[in-house]
Design an enzyme around this catalytic site. Sequence first.
Site, PDB file in Angstrom:
ATOM      1  N   ARG A  80       0.831  -1.212   0.000  1.00  0.00           N
ATOM      2  CA  ARG A  80       0.000   0.000   0.000  1.00  0.00           C
ATOM      3  C   ARG A  80       0.858   1.252   0.000  1.00  0.00           C
ATOM      4  NH1 ARG A  80      -2.794  -3.989   2.325  1.00  0.00           N
ATOM      5  NH2 ARG A  80      -5.034  -4.051   1.913  1.00  0.00           N
ATOM      6  N   HIS A 105      -0.875  -2.268  -4.533  1.00  0.00           N
ATOM      7  CA  HIS A 105      -0.258  -3.085  -5.582  1.00  0.00           C
ATOM      8  C   HIS A 105      -0.199  -2.413  -6.948  1.00  0.00           C
ATOM      9  CE1 HIS A 105       0.024  -6.118  -2.635  1.00  0.00           C
ATOM     10  NE2 HIS A 105      -1.054  -6.845  -2.899  1.00  0.00           N
ATOM     11  N   HIS A 179       3.087 -12.799  -6.097  1.00  0.00           N
ATOM     12  CA  HIS A 179       2.023 -12.893  -5.096  1.00  0.00           C
ATOM     13  C   HIS A 179       1.397 -14.288  -5.061  1.00  0.00           C
ATOM     14  CE1 HIS A 179      -1.407 -11.623  -2.671  1.00  0.00           C
ATOM     15  NE2 HIS A 179      -0.915 -10.416  -2.588  1.00  0.00           N
ATOM     16  N   SER A 180       2.228 -15.320  -5.208  1.00  0.00           N
ATOM     17  CA  SER A 180       1.691 -16.689  -5.128  1.00  0.00           C
ATOM     18  C   SER A 180       1.197 -16.988  -3.720  1.00  0.00           C
ATOM     19  CB  SER A 180       2.768 -17.707  -5.514  1.00  0.00           C
ATOM     20  OG  SER A 180       3.030 -17.632  -6.911  1.00  0.00           O
ATOM     21  N   TYR A 181       0.070 -17.696  -3.649  1.00  0.00           N
ATOM     22  CA  TYR A 181      -0.480 -18.196  -2.381  1.00  0.00           C
ATOM     23  C   TYR A 181      -0.112 -19.679  -2.308  1.00  0.00           C
ATOM     24  CZ  TYR A 181      -3.916 -14.276  -2.133  1.00  0.00           C
ATOM     25  OH  TYR A 181      -4.549 -13.063  -2.053  1.00  0.00           O
ATOM     26  N   ASP A 252      -0.450  -9.908   7.947  1.00  0.00           N
ATOM     27  CA  ASP A 252      -0.457  -9.198   6.662  1.00  0.00           C
ATOM     28  C   ASP A 252       0.675  -8.171   6.722  1.00  0.00           C
ATOM     29  OD1 ASP A 252      -3.193  -7.690   4.714  1.00  0.00           O
ATOM     30  OD2 ASP A 252      -1.111  -8.176   4.222  1.00  0.00           O
ATOM     31  N   GLU A 313       5.731 -12.528   0.200  1.00  0.00           N
ATOM     32  CA  GLU A 313       6.042 -11.575  -0.881  1.00  0.00           C
ATOM     33  C   GLU A 313       7.350 -10.830  -0.580  1.00  0.00           C
ATOM     34  OE1 GLU A 313       2.439  -9.105  -1.273  1.00  0.00           O
ATOM     35  OE2 GLU A 313       1.446 -10.732  -0.203  1.00  0.00           O
TER      36      GLU A 313
HETATM   37  C1  G6D Z   1      -5.472  -7.723   1.137  1.00  0.00           C
HETATM   38  O1  G6D Z   1      -4.121  -6.646   2.783  1.00  0.00           O
HETATM   39  C2  G6D Z   1      -4.151  -7.715   1.860  1.00  0.00           C
HETATM   40  C3  G6D Z   1      -3.014  -7.574   0.902  1.00  0.00           C
HETATM   41  O2  G6D Z   1      -1.774  -7.661   1.590  1.00  0.00           O
HETATM   42  C4  G6D Z   1      -3.113  -8.670  -0.149  1.00  0.00           C
HETATM   43  O3  G6D Z   1      -2.077  -8.516  -1.091  1.00  0.00           O
HETATM   44  C5  G6D Z   1      -4.461  -8.574  -0.837  1.00  0.00           C
HETATM   45  O4  G6D Z   1      -5.506  -8.687   0.095  1.00  0.00           O
HETATM   46  C6  G6D Z   1      -4.632  -9.697  -1.836  1.00  0.00           C
HETATM   47  O5  G6D Z   1      -5.706  -6.453   0.601  1.00  0.00           O
END
Ligand code: G6D
Length: 348
Positions: A80, A105, A179-181, A252, A313
Amino acid sequence: MEVIEGVFGSLNGRNVKSYTIKTDNGMELTCIDYGCIITKINVRDREGNLENIVLGFDTMDEYINYSPYFGCIIGRTAGRTENASFELDGVSYELPKNDGINNLHGGPHGFHNAIWDSSIEIQENEINITFSYTSPDGEEGFPGNLQVTVIYTINNANELIISYRAKSDKKTIVNLTNHSYFNLSGNLKRTVLHHELMLKSDGFLELDSSLIPTGKVLPVEGTVFDFRKGRQIWQGVESEHPQTKLVGGGYDHPFLLNANNQKEITLLDRESGRKIEIETDEPCVVLYTGNMLEDHYEIRGTQSQKHLGLCLETQKPPNMINHPNFPSSVLEANQVYRTKTKYSFTLI
Ligand code: G6D
């Protein structure tokens, strides 16, 4: 090694290409040139079952309609940016406010939903997929014509190396990440709550009520933010710590890394036996535990839900553009931005 090239779908009349790489040691990775998204990573568990360990889809419509940045490259700036604005040499730049009053982002038309040019280089023990994109001066409010290259290297050691390079003809800001989960259970059998994370980090950045880093570094000692000896994710999700509650139950947060390229990040799942070791030259990693994942869609037949995946990340501290205490995201004209992060997929 094996490569399969294909067409994943199309967007605005342009084909979206897909690349599936298979190593000689059982790892498979699929990525597409839309957002450089990694749509699937298949690795074996301790019983030899080859299963997917990332959140992803098999159609463009699902990515467009549902994806909260699954698998993509984030840019120009990860995280952010406060008030969606920044100043360079006395000039103020306004970004889209796509997260309340802030920018998230790089804006709604960031690198995550651009179609990149791509090419592939096949060697005996590694394959390089090169994605390139030119972000024009003023795109999403950022100054400078920025030429970006991201290379995914997949090798027979079952490693993914992401190399980032960028150059601008004007002073600007750049802070790229993937930004892979991840979910090591395999085909999303379980959430990540019982995944174990180890981070070589003594401090993390405090967030304010709009999730903007305040600039204050909080020590991890004695808190659920201490991952130095390993910790399961549920401990933060269930914690009463004001910072874990602030982000919706979990993490986060940007963590400042004590070391680089020294196995500073390890994620493991004891039930499947899968492990990822991450090494980076970046000073920080944002741990996001999927606290805001919504439940109104399915992911390859599994209902999406909170904590179904987590992100690691690697990046520079978000929003710290000219802060004296943190590495800056400022990129001078004609300076070369260069970072690299390696993911090693193994077993415990
Ligand atoms: C939410 O706060 C989180 C971010 O860090 C994340 O990248 C996003 O969801 C996908 O906004």
